[in-house]
Design an enzyme around this catalytic site. Structure first.
Site, PDB file in Angstrom:
ATOM      1  N   HIS A 161     -42.534   5.626 -23.818  1.00 44.36           N
ATOM      2  CA  HIS A 161     -42.015   6.962 -24.146  1.00 44.36           C
ATOM      3  C   HIS A 161     -41.628   7.105 -25.614  1.00 44.36           C
ATOM      4  O   HIS A 161     -41.324   8.207 -26.065  1.00 44.36           O
ATOM      5  CB  HIS A 161     -40.816   7.284 -23.252  1.00 44.36           C
ATOM      6  CG  HIS A 161     -41.213   7.552 -21.834  1.00 44.36           C
ATOM      7  ND1 HIS A 161     -41.438   8.817 -21.347  1.00 44.36           N
ATOM      8  CD2 HIS A 161     -41.476   6.704 -20.804  1.00 44.36           C
ATOM      9  CE1 HIS A 161     -41.801   8.748 -20.078  1.00 44.36           C
ATOM     10  NE2 HIS A 161     -41.835   7.468 -19.721  1.00 44.36           N
ATOM     11  N   ASP A 369     -39.938  10.313 -33.423  1.00 43.96           N
ATOM     12  CA  ASP A 369     -39.673  10.670 -32.023  1.00 43.96           C
ATOM     13  C   ASP A 369     -40.972  10.491 -31.241  1.00 43.96           C
ATOM     14  O   ASP A 369     -42.021  10.957 -31.695  1.00 43.96           O
ATOM     15  CB  ASP A 369     -39.227  12.142 -31.945  1.00 43.96           C
ATOM     16  CG  ASP A 369     -38.235  12.385 -30.834  1.00 43.96           C
ATOM     17  OD1 ASP A 369     -38.290  11.675 -29.814  1.00 43.96           O
ATOM     18  OD2 ASP A 369     -37.395  13.309 -30.974  1.00 43.96           O
TER      19      ASP A 369
END
Ligand code: GDG
Length: 461
Positions: A161, A369
């Site tokens: 992730h 991110d």
């Protein structure tokens, strides 16, 4: 548990409770995985979040909303070394390009491997023949290898992730090689973006001598793994509905009333140094300095629920933000205007949707991110007739899909300040045009699309 085919076994550090999901307080990831579990049958396994003096491996099996969850308690030493240690003091900063914040300690690594072994031994009896096993995130990279050691021959998938770091950064991790090699015990490994996948391929081909074949297949010795790009999405429909809920309307009206005609700029981030919050506040300060005419016509709301409070770097970022926001407010505030409202708490999802809808601009400016779901949620929550503008960092995985946003370099205060001014002055027509392009992607590549893309690859492998 054998005999049934293609059930799904999801394994992640923490397990999302189906009860919370039905209360509407759960992210899209949980909703999508729970739906798949309901459809295919199976179980979601992970740490309970609780500790026990000495590890027993006792499973707490719960059945709720048609889904089985299985959790296990860990020892305090496990939590220190595996979770607060290797996962959040070594891997998280390193994978977000922050070598300066990365701590390498042998005990962390030992604890990480121990917990991965404990997870493997505990979940092993829950895996039936033919089940698909889907492991999530950086906490559990070596889990596939541990499961293979226990004789698990099932299809194993792993999804990361967070970003995959550039090779030269990853090489500063003392045991980078065995860690990456262990990924070859999976059948499919997934990343959010082509950039993260390319960085992975760079490492395994240059550093390990792996060979790249057709269709993303990478071979190292006897083992082949398929490496794919699968960008996670949100449950767009659910979020659009949330934005029209009573609670959202209430939050929206509350924001409007307190705004007294000013435009709101919103930021919503877990309090984390990867999210670039001091830089964001600095850019907003630059905007206020460069646009005295717009001062007093805007205010910024930053929602930042604290996270990982046991880790010292998280205490430091909190103290830094208190200081920066205080300084900016001290410098610019007036008797009837506070330029930054900075709140350290979380809000229910529906309320958050209303807050997004009330904001003319969203600042999503992480320094790094994996994806960033707030960017997508903000878009889904907008009023189709009068949508706001998304200002998005080029360093968020989401920038690869959300190209109609105002894309910025979060390190450049001038660039972000200009984007804020542009967003505030953007005519409605252009706002609608950009928003439609964004929403189109968010609806198409939603969280169910992501799940099916990953599981489809795993089923085919
Ligand atoms: C990792 C990767 C990747 C935030 N404040 C509140 C609240 N939130 C919710 C948001 C959003 C979620 O938290 C945060 O999602 P992100 O994507 O920003 O980030 P991470 O938690 O860092 O997660 C990331 C993600 O995994 C998925 O693969 O995108 O890159 O780091 O859903 O809405 N939710 C509520 N109240 C809050 O105050 N209810």
């Amino acid at each position: 548990m054998s005999g049934r085919t293609s059930r799904l076994v999801v394994i992640s550090n923490r397990v999302q409770s189906p009860k919370a999901a039905s209360g509407g307080n759960q992210g899209g990831l949980a909703v999508a995985l729970l739906a798949a579990l309901r459809e295919k049958g199976g179980v979601w396994f992970g740490w309970s979040g609780e500790t026990v003096e000495s590890f027993t491996g006792a499973i707490d099996l719960q059945q709720a909303g048609g889904v089985a969850t299985a959790t296990v308690d860990l020892e305090p030493q496990d939590v220190d070394e595996y979770y607060n240690g290797y996962a959040n003091r070594s891997l998280w900063p390193l994978f977000h390009d922050r070598i300066d914040l990365t701590r390498f300690e042998r005990d962390f690594e030992g604890g990480y491997l121990r917990v991965n072994r404990r997870f493997a031994t505990t979940v092993r009896p829950l895996i039936g023949e033919g089940d698909l096993v889907w492991v999530h995130d950086y906490h559990l990279i070596p889990l596939g290898r541990e499961l293979r050691r226990l004789g698990v021959a099932n299809r194993l998938g792993f999804f990361l992730h967070i970003p995959w770091p550039p090779t030269r950064i990853l090489m500063s991790l003392p045991s980078h090689e065995p860690l990456v090699r262990s990924l070859f015990d999976y059948d499919v490994v997934g990343f959010h973006t082509q950039d993260w996948l390319d960085a992975f391929l760079h490492y395994v081909t240059r550093q390990l001598g792996a060979e790249l074949g057709e269709n993303g297949i990478v071979t190292l010795g006897e083992r082949s793994v398929r490496a794919i790009v699968a960008p996670i999405g949100i449950d767009a429909g659910e979020f659009e509905t949330a934005a029209r809920s009573e609670q959202a309307k209430f939050a929206h009206d509350r924001m409007h009333m307190s705004a007294t005609g000013r435009s709101m700029i919103v930021g919503v981030d877990r309090l984390d140094y990867s999210k670039g919050l001091p830089e964001r506040f600095g850019s907003y300060e630059r905007f206020l300095t460069q646009h005295p005419d717009l001062q007093g016509l805007v205010y910024m709301l930053q929602i930042a629920p604290p996270s990982r409070e046991k880790v010292d770097t998280y205490q430091a970022i909190r103290a830094e933000l208190d200081a920066v926001s205080g300084r900016i407010n001290g410098e610019f505030a007036d008797i009837d205007w506070v330029p930054i409202r900075y709140v350290n708490k979380g809000y229910p999802r529906d309320e958050l949707a209303g807050i997004y809808r009330a904001a003319r601009v969203a600042l999503v400016t992480p320094l790094r991110d994996g994806m960033n779901l707030v960017a997508k949620e903000y878009v889904a929550a907008q009023d189709p007739d009068d949508p706001g503008v998304l200002v998005l960092s080029i360093f968020a995985g989401a920038a690869a899909q959300l190209t109609a946003a105002l894309l910025v370099n979060p390190y450049s205060a001038d660039e972000v300040a200009d984007a804020i001014a542009l967003a505030l002055r953007m005519p409605r027509e252009e706002r609608v045009r950009r928003w439609r392009a964004l929403l189109d992607n968010i609806r198409r590549e939603d969280v169910f699309w992501w799940r099916d893309r990953f599981l489809g690859a795993l089923e085919q492998h």
